[in-house]
Each structure stands twice: as C-alpha cells, then as structure tokens.
Design a protein around this motif. Sequence first.
Motif, PDB file in Angstrom:
ATOM      1  N   ALA A  87     -12.378 -10.522   1.141  1.00 25.63           N
ATOM      2  CA  ALA A  87     -12.876 -11.000  -0.152  1.00 25.63           C
ATOM      3  C   ALA A  87     -12.585  -9.984  -1.250  1.00 25.63           C
ATOM      4  O   ALA A  87     -12.156 -10.344  -2.349  1.00 25.63           O
ATOM      5  CB  ALA A  87     -14.368 -11.285  -0.068  1.00 25.63           C
ATOM      6  N   ILE A  88     -12.789  -8.705  -0.939  1.00 25.76           N
ATOM      7  CA  ILE A  88     -12.550  -7.677  -1.960  1.00 25.76           C
ATOM      8  C   ILE A  88     -11.072  -7.626  -2.339  1.00 25.76           C
ATOM      9  O   ILE A  88     -10.714  -7.545  -3.513  1.00 25.76           O
ATOM     10  CB  ILE A  88     -13.037  -6.298  -1.456  1.00 25.76           C
ATOM     11  CG1 ILE A  88     -14.556  -6.290  -1.356  1.00 25.76           C
ATOM     12  CG2 ILE A  88     -12.579  -5.190  -2.391  1.00 25.76           C
ATOM     13  CD1 ILE A  88     -15.119  -5.030  -0.760  1.00 25.76           C
ATOM     14  N   HIS A  91     -10.221 -10.975  -4.372  1.00 24.15           N
ATOM     15  CA  HIS A  91     -10.869 -11.287  -5.637  1.00 24.15           C
ATOM     16  C   HIS A  91     -11.003 -10.111  -6.583  1.00 24.15           C
ATOM     17  O   HIS A  91     -11.742 -10.174  -7.553  1.00 24.15           O
ATOM     18  CB  HIS A  91     -12.249 -11.889  -5.387  1.00 24.15           C
ATOM     19  CG  HIS A  91     -12.171 -13.186  -4.652  1.00 24.15           C
ATOM     20  ND1 HIS A  91     -11.628 -14.316  -5.191  1.00 24.15           N
ATOM     21  CD2 HIS A  91     -12.537 -13.517  -3.389  1.00 24.15           C
ATOM     22  CE1 HIS A  91     -11.673 -15.295  -4.307  1.00 24.15           C
ATOM     23  NE2 HIS A  91     -12.211 -14.828  -3.202  1.00 24.15           N
ATOM     24  N   SER A  92     -10.353  -8.974  -6.282  1.00 22.70           N
ATOM     25  CA  SER A  92     -10.398  -7.897  -7.266  1.00 22.70           C
ATOM     26  C   SER A  92      -9.092  -7.129  -7.176  1.00 22.70           C
ATOM     27  O   SER A  92      -8.234  -7.427  -6.362  1.00 22.70           O
ATOM     28  CB  SER A  92     -11.581  -6.961  -7.005  1.00 22.70           C
ATOM     29  OG  SER A  92     -11.266  -6.099  -5.943  1.00 22.70           O
ATOM     30  N   ARG A  93      -8.964  -6.125  -8.032  1.00 23.43           N
ATOM     31  CA  ARG A  93      -7.694  -5.399  -8.012  1.00 23.43           C
ATOM     32  C   ARG A  93      -7.721  -4.239  -7.030  1.00 23.43           C
ATOM     33  O   ARG A  93      -6.829  -3.405  -7.018  1.00 23.43           O
ATOM     34  CB  ARG A  93      -7.366  -4.908  -9.402  1.00 23.43           C
ATOM     35  CG  ARG A  93      -8.449  -4.033 -10.021  1.00 23.43           C
ATOM     36  CD  ARG A  93      -7.876  -3.482 -11.282  1.00 23.43           C
ATOM     37  NE  ARG A  93      -8.833  -2.736 -12.059  1.00 23.43           N
ATOM     38  CZ  ARG A  93      -8.454  -2.032 -13.120  1.00 23.43           C
ATOM     39  NH1 ARG A  93      -7.197  -2.002 -13.457  1.00 23.43           N
ATOM     40  NH2 ARG A  93      -9.343  -1.362 -13.805  1.00 23.43           N
ATOM     41  N   ILE A  94      -8.765  -4.181  -6.208  1.00 23.13           N
ATOM     42  CA  ILE A  94      -8.854  -3.097  -5.235  1.00 23.13           C
ATOM     43  C   ILE A  94      -7.915  -3.364  -4.069  1.00 23.13           C
ATOM     44  O   ILE A  94      -7.838  -4.473  -3.552  1.00 23.13           O
ATOM     45  CB  ILE A  94     -10.310  -2.944  -4.777  1.00 23.13           C
ATOM     46  CG1 ILE A  94     -11.105  -2.351  -5.938  1.00 23.13           C
ATOM     47  CG2 ILE A  94     -10.415  -2.065  -3.563  1.00 23.13           C
ATOM     48  CD1 ILE A  94     -12.569  -2.294  -5.702  1.00 23.13           C
ATOM     49  N   LYS A  95      -7.186  -2.316  -3.668  1.00 22.85           N
ATOM     50  CA  LYS A  95      -6.165  -2.481  -2.632  1.00 22.85           C
ATOM     51  C   LYS A  95      -6.770  -2.416  -1.234  1.00 22.85           C
ATOM     52  O   LYS A  95      -7.922  -2.016  -1.067  1.00 22.85           O
ATOM     53  CB  LYS A  95      -5.108  -1.377  -2.766  1.00 22.85           C
ATOM     54  CG  LYS A  95      -4.412  -1.336  -4.097  1.00 22.85           C
ATOM     55  CD  LYS A  95      -3.466  -2.509  -4.249  1.00 22.85           C
ATOM     56  CE  LYS A  95      -2.782  -2.514  -5.607  1.00 22.85           C
ATOM     57  NZ  LYS A  95      -3.714  -2.535  -6.752  1.00 22.85           N
ATOM     58  N   ASP A  97      -6.421  -0.521   1.508  1.00 20.01           N
ATOM     59  CA  ASP A  97      -6.958   0.681   2.158  1.00 20.01           C
ATOM     60  C   ASP A  97      -8.315   1.073   1.563  1.00 20.01           C
ATOM     61  O   ASP A  97      -9.229   1.451   2.285  1.00 20.01           O
ATOM     62  CB  ASP A  97      -5.953   1.837   2.076  1.00 20.01           C
ATOM     63  CG  ASP A  97      -5.723   2.281   0.659  1.00 20.01           C
ATOM     64  OD1 ASP A  97      -5.661   1.412  -0.226  1.00 20.01           O
ATOM     65  OD2 ASP A  97      -5.620   3.491   0.420  1.00 20.01           O
ATOM     66  N   THR A  98      -8.436   0.936   0.223  1.00 11.56           N
ATOM     67  CA  THR A  98      -9.716   1.243  -0.400  1.00 11.56           C
ATOM     68  C   THR A  98     -10.790   0.282   0.092  1.00 11.56           C
ATOM     69  O   THR A  98     -11.919   0.697   0.405  1.00 11.56           O
ATOM     70  CB  THR A  98      -9.594   1.148  -1.932  1.00 11.56           C
ATOM     71  OG1 THR A  98      -8.516   1.967  -2.353  1.00 11.56           O
ATOM     72  CG2 THR A  98     -10.856   1.593  -2.605  1.00 11.56           C
ATOM     73  N   ILE A 100     -10.929  -1.321   2.931  1.00  9.04           N
ATOM     74  CA  ILE A 100     -11.306  -0.985   4.313  1.00  9.04           C
ATOM     75  C   ILE A 100     -12.249   0.209   4.323  1.00  9.04           C
ATOM     76  O   ILE A 100     -13.315   0.179   4.936  1.00  9.04           O
ATOM     77  CB  ILE A 100     -10.052  -0.687   5.166  1.00  9.04           C
ATOM     78  CG1 ILE A 100      -9.230  -1.955   5.368  1.00  9.04           C
ATOM     79  CG2 ILE A 100     -10.452  -0.125   6.528  1.00  9.04           C
ATOM     80  CD1 ILE A 100      -7.950  -1.739   6.133  1.00  9.04           C
ATOM     81  N   GLY A 101     -11.859   1.285   3.606  1.00 10.42           N
ATOM     82  CA  GLY A 101     -12.676   2.495   3.604  1.00 10.42           C
ATOM     83  C   GLY A 101     -14.061   2.239   3.036  1.00 10.42           C
ATOM     84  O   GLY A 101     -15.062   2.755   3.537  1.00 10.42           O
ATOM     85  N   LEU A 102     -14.100   1.407   1.988  1.00 10.90           N
ATOM     86  CA  LEU A 102     -15.367   1.110   1.324  1.00 10.90           C
ATOM     87  C   LEU A 102     -16.311   0.372   2.275  1.00 10.90           C
ATOM     88  O   LEU A 102     -17.441   0.801   2.517  1.00 10.90           O
ATOM     89  CB  LEU A 102     -15.048   0.252   0.092  1.00 10.90           C
ATOM     90  CG  LEU A 102     -16.124   0.004  -0.957  1.00 10.90           C
ATOM     91  CD1 LEU A 102     -15.446  -0.176  -2.293  1.00 10.90           C
ATOM     92  CD2 LEU A 102     -16.949  -1.202  -0.664  1.00 10.90           C
ATOM     93  N   LEU A 104     -16.119  -0.026   5.520  1.00 10.30           N
ATOM     94  CA  LEU A 104     -16.390   0.806   6.702  1.00 10.30           C
ATOM     95  C   LEU A 104     -17.531   1.782   6.448  1.00 10.30           C
ATOM     96  O   LEU A 104     -18.508   1.846   7.207  1.00 10.30           O
ATOM     97  CB  LEU A 104     -15.101   1.528   7.048  1.00 10.30           C
ATOM     98  CG  LEU A 104     -14.920   2.654   8.040  1.00 10.30           C
ATOM     99  CD1 LEU A 104     -13.435   2.731   8.342  1.00 10.30           C
ATOM    100  CD2 LEU A 104     -15.395   3.980   7.561  1.00 10.30           C
TER     101      LEU A 104
END
Lengths: 456, 295
Positions: A87-88, A91-95, A97-98, A100-102, A104
């Motif tokens: 979803a992230i 629906h947003s400009r977050i890539k 790897d970020t 996943i890390g977020l 997690l």
Amino acid sequence: MWTELLLTLQDANTQWVLFGSILLGIASGVLGSFALLRKQSLIGDAMAHAALPGICLAFLLYGTKSIGWFLVGAALSGLLATYFIQAIINHSRIKEDTAIGLVLSVFFGFGIVLLTKIAQSENGNQSGLDDFIFGQAASLVGNDVKVISGVAIVLLIITFLLFKELKLFTFDRQFAKGIGLPTSFLNALLMTLIVSAVVIGLQAVGVILMAAMLITPAISARYWTDRLDRMVIVAGTIGALSGILGTILSSMASRLPTGPVIVLSATMIFLISLILAPNRGLVSKGLKLYKIRKKVARESVLQTMYDLSEEASQSDQGLSFSRDQLINRRKMAGRTLDSNLQRLKREGHLLMPSEAKWRLTGNGAKEAYDITFNNRLFEMYTMYEMKFAHLQLAANETWQYEAIPKSTLEELKQLMAVHERTPKLDPSHFEKGGKYYSSRTQSSTEKQRKKEVKSS
Amino acid sequence: MSYGAWIILTGSLVGVTCGIVGCFLILRKMAMLADAISHTVLLGIVLAYLVSHSLEGIYMLVGAGIIGLLTAFLVQVLHSSGVQSDAAIGVVFTSLFAFGVILLSAFAGKVHLDVNHALMGEITFIPWNTLTVGGRDLGPSAVWMLGSVLLINLVVIVLFYKEIKISSFDPAMASAIGIPVMFIHYLLMSMVSITTVASFDSVGAILVVAMLIVPGATAYLLTDRLLVMLFISAGIGVLSAVGGYYAALAWNISISGSMASIAGLLFAITFVLSPRHGLLSKLLARRSIVAEQSS
C-alpha cells in the motif's frame, strides 16, 4: 573426533534438532529461491520481524505457548505487513526499500511493546518467548520438531504441486495473468508459504537469522544453475547441508549457539559457490576474462601490423615496423606488446628481418587480414546499427563475419567500400616479399563512392 | 535534572540524530543498508570490546564505524560481482550478525552485554551510567556520546551539504561534475554507523532502524525541499521520542518499542492526511477531476 561425533549423533535430542534443521533448511531454501527471483529477498527479513507482534498477540489471546497459534498469529501479522508495504509503495512516493524498512521496524517495535506487556502479565509461561527473537535450536523438544517438520512437509508439497504456476508467476506475472492464472491468489499464497517457513524457523534460528535462511541458500544456488527446477533443488540441498553442519558443529562445542552457526555454515557454502561455481563463479569468470584479454591483445597486435602495412604499401614504403611505431598506432602496455610479438614470432606469424623491426609473414598476413576484415565489418555494423537490427546480436556475442547471412554481408562490404575501409592489402602479397599497391581496388572504391553520392 | 528529563533528553537526541541522517538514506534508496548496518554494529561492539577490554564509548564508536564501513563495502563488492543488491545486503548483514552473536555467546561471561539488551536497548538505565571527569558528575554518558555524534554529523553535513545533496538526487551528474561520489557514500555510511552505535544503548539495534527510517519517510511526504525535510524529520524524531516516553510511562511498556510505535503512528497519520502527498488529498483531487469532467 569421529567417536565424539558418533556419540553426539546418538543423542536423541540432537537427532531431533538435526532432523528439524534439515527440513527447515530445505523448506527455506526452496521458498527463498522464489523470493530471490522476484527480487524480494528482504521481504523474508521484513516478515520475520513483522511476525513478532502476531506471535505476542496470539500468546496474549490464547494464554500459553502453542506453536500452532503462534503460526496463525505470525502468518496474519506477516501478511498484514506485506499488505502495508504494498500500500505504501502504491499510494505514495516512498520507494520499496524504505517501505520495507519502515514497516519492519514499526512492527518489530510494536512487538517489543507487546513483549513487555506479556512479561508483566505474571504468566508463568512467558519465559521462552524471547527465544522467538534469537532462536534456540538446542532447546527444541520432540513436539516442536514434529510441528516444524509437519509444516515444512506441507510447504514442500504445496510448492511441488503448484510448481508450474509459481514458476510462470515468478518469471512473467503479466503473462500468467493473461493465460488466466489467479495471480493475486498466487501472490498471497507465496507470501503465506514464506511466512510459514519464517515462523517455523523462528524457534530454531530466531527472527534475524531466519532472513539468512531464506536468502543465503537461494543466492548460492543461483551460482550453480540457470534453471528454476534445479535451483530449487540445489537451494534445498544447501539449506539442509547448512542445517546439518550447523547442528553438528554447535553440539560439539559447548558455547556455540546453533542458529548463528547454521547461518555461518550457509555463508561458507555461499562463499564457496561465489568463488568456485562453474560459469558464474569468480575463478571461472576470471579465467574467461584472462583468455579473452589474451586473445584480444594478440589480435590487436596483428591488426596493428596490418594497418601499418596497409598504409605503408599505399606510399611504397617497406613493410617492417619498429616497436615504437606499433605503440604509437595503438596504445597498449609495452610488456603486453613484447610478449605478444614474441608469441606471434613463435607461431610463425611475424618475423624480424632486421634488428628491432617486425614484419608480417604470409601466414600472419592471412590471419591479420581476416581479423582486420572482421573488425572493419563490425565497425560498419555499429555505424549503421539500426539498419542491421535484424541481426539481433546479443550484447555478449563475439562478432564473426562467417555467421552473417550472405546478403547482409554484401551490404556491409559495400558500406565498407563507401567509407574506404575495405582492407586494401592482399595477404598473398607478403609471400612474394615485394611492395604492393592496388590501383584497381582504389579506383573501384572511388567509383562506388561517386555512385553512392549520386543516388543519395 | 530529574531522572525522567534525562531519558527524554536522550530519546530526543536519538530522534534528532537518526532523523537527520535517515533523510539522506531514504533519498539515496539505501534504507535497507541502514537496517543491515544497525545489525552488524553488534559485531563491531563485541570486537571493540575484545580488542580494548573496555566498554568506553569511544572504542565502541571506532569499532562500529569500521564494521559499518566493512558492511557497506562488502555489499558493494558482492553487488558489483553480480549479486542483486537486496540479496547482497541480506547475505552480508546476516553473516556478520551471526558472527557477532557467536562471539558474544562465546565470551558471554566477560562481555558486559547481553543480546537482549543489545537488540532492545535499555533507555531506563541510561541516567545511572554517568560520566565523571575529575570527580565531578557531568550527567549520563549516553547524552555526551549522542551529543558529540550529533555535532560530528552536523559538521559533516554543513561542510559537504552541496555534495551530499547533488549526489543524493543525481549521482550521475554528481560524478560528472567531479564530486567524489564513492567518498560521499562511505562518509554517509560512517555517519550511519556511529549514529547507530550511539543510539544503540538507548533504543537497541533494531529500533534504531525505526528512528532512522520512519521520521525521514514521514518528512518526505510533507515537503519537496531537502533542508525543510531535515528539520521536519528531526522534529518528528523528537516528537516520537517524547511521545514514546510518556506512552511507555502511561502503560508501563518498553520505551524504545513505544517510541517506534509512535513514530509509526505519526507516519500513518501523515500517509493519510499529508496535504500534497497524502492518501486523502489524492482521493479528493481525483474526485474533483472526475466531477469536472462529468460536468
């Protein structure tokens, strides 16, 4: 040492742990291969962390340690985490790897919060829940191993039955969708399988090291084969081997924790694959590169000799050249040049008519002509690449004019003439040892060019 | 200062230090490398102890810095030898971490570090572990360590702001105009390592990742300007730390865990409500376009 090993292996507890580690290794190797090929290696890491709150919630709701309920809780929170990650990203400009890390780290943080809640709940049973973070293979009891083995076998059977579908889905999702495979179901299924593998692994090797069990055997297997079916088998075998090695090594030394030793065994196998695997391994790649370098250096000396001879023949000069002339013509290391000159002399392609001067022999000229012809055709190809796109040369293929279709070859030759790149010096001339000047070739090129200019 | 104030100060320092460094990681798509480094510093700390036989902060910083750089370097080497980047990160950090855990349990009696503590952190003990110079009590040593790391990071960022900025947004252009991209990469990796080890004591290895990634990601949804992003990220770091502390106090739960949860909550709110990049504003924008077209 061997008797000690035998004694260890006769221990019933060690046998259980060994059996569990082997099945775990196979299951995670097999499922890790799919994750790796979908470029989702770190999803395993994310799920291993994200399983923690699920396990804690299952414990809080159910009240006692039960690997069955842990499995359900972990699978649910793992799937929720993958859903959030998707979803992230969508629906947003977050890539990726970020995202996943977020997910997690937040899930894991929330899991820690729940863990402290459990620790306060005065429930005599909470001890041992920590093992889910760090793993405690040595403390596995028969019952745990039965569950681990049962789940691992179910995972392997599902993978085996749906192998064709999973394979198609892994390599070409669009195509799989096109022929009517339920791709979103397959995606969820694959994630569930991976989460289940993670969950059964948690007790043995712990959260962080479970990520290794999914990644390392799969990436090692990738070195040995290009086919998915073989890769899955190789990865499963490597996983099993790491399990065996890790269990035995850690049971022989008193203070070695099993999980990390299993992971380091997998890493050793990975390093061996990285270095020694045929085709992809560093040694074989290095050898290949060395051979190609050697071949290129030899060919470039021959071509330089030809280029110089061709030029000299146009102005009626001698066909012998010094080392400096060669270096001026084409930059190369002096030592490489010398060793190749000597080598070509031994092969009878070059001779030294006078001190420090080199000259092509008849044989050498034939080969040099061939090399020059081939390379200049390639020049034409690169100049008019769009025109010859139908040749469909793979990037790593070497250019060989013998393999080019005849009509295309004619076209290339004409272009070569237009650009005055046709090799003008006939190799047969060298055998006579005289000078050579081809007025015929020259004038025909001239005519050809005029024609071309008119027509364009 | 009171006991609680020291904890809040420590948490806020973690929030600011991690929040600032995290922005660059997110922009350079290296978030998972931060995850990897925050695991492998464990090995750095154990090795530093085995070499120096002391738990002084400075040895830890050096050890972690070296292992952090080693992690980044090994990932680079594997990646350039043809391993896809996520798998390269996975293989490297799990192996180094496993090695760290083995060393830790092999020398468990001697090293004053247990894995539990290392991974979850124990911010509540921080006020007890104070720095004394010449008989005077100067406050918790963690505050001093975090403060100096923050200072180092700020100096590096101010000195190389332009270089880091250009190489974060456009590495090709950066190398074309002669910026040493590799140097900047490793500079950043060392910043991540020392930040991780300094925050390690308070929030633990894994939760450092939350503080590195979540505030930066939240700030990324709120602004398009790097400098503003750095400030917002630091602010959100502080907010998570303070909020986490009070939430932990209210429910009697792990402080570091609740800091990460609050950060996650702040992200979730921003994800839905951000004025330009939020879910809601996008939905509204789409609806107004549909309404325009149909009218």
